[in-house]
Motif scaffolding. Structure first.
Motif, PDB file in Angstrom:
ATOM      1  N   ALA A  94       9.947  24.986  -4.757  1.00 57.53           N
ATOM      2  CA  ALA A  94       9.668  26.154  -3.917  1.00 57.53           C
ATOM      3  C   ALA A  94       8.463  26.922  -4.456  1.00 57.53           C
ATOM      4  N   LYS A 109      14.137  35.492  -2.937  1.00 58.89           N
ATOM      5  CA  LYS A 109      14.146  34.862  -1.616  1.00 58.89           C
ATOM      6  C   LYS A 109      14.877  33.527  -1.666  1.00 58.89           C
ATOM      7  N   PHE A 110      14.655  32.776  -2.724  1.00 56.90           N
ATOM      8  CA  PHE A 110      15.346  31.499  -2.921  1.00 56.90           C
ATOM      9  C   PHE A 110      16.854  31.738  -2.975  1.00 56.90           C
ATOM     10  N   TYR A 113      17.774  32.888   0.958  1.00 54.40           N
ATOM     11  CA  TYR A 113      17.588  31.976   2.084  1.00 54.40           C
ATOM     12  C   TYR A 113      18.284  30.631   1.903  1.00 54.40           C
ATOM     13  N   ILE A 114      18.320  30.107   0.689  1.00 57.13           N
ATOM     14  CA  ILE A 114      18.932  28.788   0.487  1.00 57.13           C
ATOM     15  C   ILE A 114      20.439  28.818   0.780  1.00 57.13           C
ATOM     16  N   GLU A 117      20.928  29.296   4.607  1.00 60.11           N
ATOM     17  CA  GLU A 117      20.671  28.071   5.370  1.00 60.11           C
ATOM     18  C   GLU A 117      21.771  27.042   5.120  1.00 60.11           C
ATOM     19  N   TRP A 125      14.552  29.354   5.257  1.00 57.03           N
ATOM     20  CA  TRP A 125      13.525  29.577   4.234  1.00 57.03           C
ATOM     21  C   TRP A 125      12.139  29.605   4.862  1.00 57.03           C
ATOM     22  N   GLN A 129       8.441  31.523   4.323  1.00 55.77           N
ATOM     23  CA  GLN A 129       7.828  30.807   3.195  1.00 55.77           C
ATOM     24  C   GLN A 129       7.395  29.412   3.612  1.00 55.77           C
TER      25      GLN A 129
END
Length: 201
Positions: A94, A109-110, A113-114, A117, A125, A129
C-alpha cells in the motif's frame, strides 16, 4: 547480585522487532474499525437510531475492548492466508503504491478501509487511494466474533430516549459489555493454529 529471575526479566524487556511493532499497530487500527462497526450495527438492530448525521467513529469514545483485538487478529490471519504474505507486507504494498502519502495517515487509512472492504461494507480503499495487490477473504463478519452486550448498548448517548425493540435487545448478552464468540471462529485451511496467537501480541 542478580536475582534468579533477572535473565527472564531481561528477556521480557527485550524490544520487539519493527515487524512485530508494525503488526500490532495494524491490529490496533483493524480492531478499532471492527469494534465501532459491530457496535453500530448491533445498536441499529435493536432500534437505536444514533444521533442524526453523527459519525460513529466520533460518537464511540469507549476504548477498544480485547475481543475486538482478537477479531482483528483473526482477520489478519485470514488476509495472510489468502495473500501468502504477512499483513505488514500488505501495508508495504500500500505504501509502495502511494509513495507521496504520509506514512502515519496511510496506516490509519489501511486500518480503516481494509477491514471495511473485508466486511463488504461498500467502502473501498480505492475510493481515496491508489490500488495495490490484495485478496480479501470470501467471507468475514466481525459481528460473528465480537459480542456486544446490553450494558454496552445502554451506555450509548441518548439510549434511554430512543424507541428500542426490547425483544431484539434481549437477544444480546445481558450483563456483559463485550465478549468474543469462541464457538464461531472457523478454522483457516492449511493454517498452523499451534503457532497462532488468539490474543493481543
Amino acid at each position: 547480585m542478580k536475582s534468579p529471575n533477572s535473565a527472564q526479566d531481561e528477556h521480557q524487556a527485550t524490544p520487539r522487532t519493527v515487524e512485530e511493532q508494525a503488526r500490532t499497530r495494524i491490529q490496533e487500527e483493524f480492531a478499532r474499525t471492527l469494534f465501532v462497526v459491530t457496535l453500530a450495527d448491533t445498536a441499529e438492530e435493536v432500534g437505536y437510531p444514533g444521533i442524526s448525521g453523527a459519525d460513529w467513529f466520533n460518537l464511540v469514545t469507549t476504548e477498544t475492548p480485547e475481543p475486538a483485538m482478537r477479531a482483528a487478529d483473526y482477520l489478519i490471519r485470514k488476509l495472510e492466508h489468502e495473500n501468502q504474505c504477512t499483513v505488514v507486507d500488505l501495508l508495504r504494498r500500500a505504501l509502495g503504491a502511494n509513495p507521496d502519502d504520509d506514512k502515519t495517515e496511510l496506516l490509519k487509512k489501511f486500518g480503516h478501509y481494509i477491514p471495511m472492504e473485508a466486511m463488504g461494507h461498500g467502502v473501498s480503499w480505492t475510493d481515496s487511494q491508489e490500488p495495490f495487490q490484495i485478496t480479501y477473504p470470501t467471507y468475514f463478519s466481525a459481528s460473528d466474533l465480537i459480542l456486544i452486550g446490553q450494558d454496552a448498548l445502554k451506555q450509548l448517548p441518548l439510549f434511554d430516549q430512543t424507541d428500542i425493540e426490547e425483544d431484539k435487545l434481549a437477544e444480546q448478552p445481558e450483563t456483559t459489555c463485550w465478549g468474543f464468540n469462541n464457538d464461531y471462529e472457523p478454522p483457516i485451511a492449511g493454517y498452523d493454529y499451534s503457532a497462532a496467537s488468539q490474543s493481543t501480541p
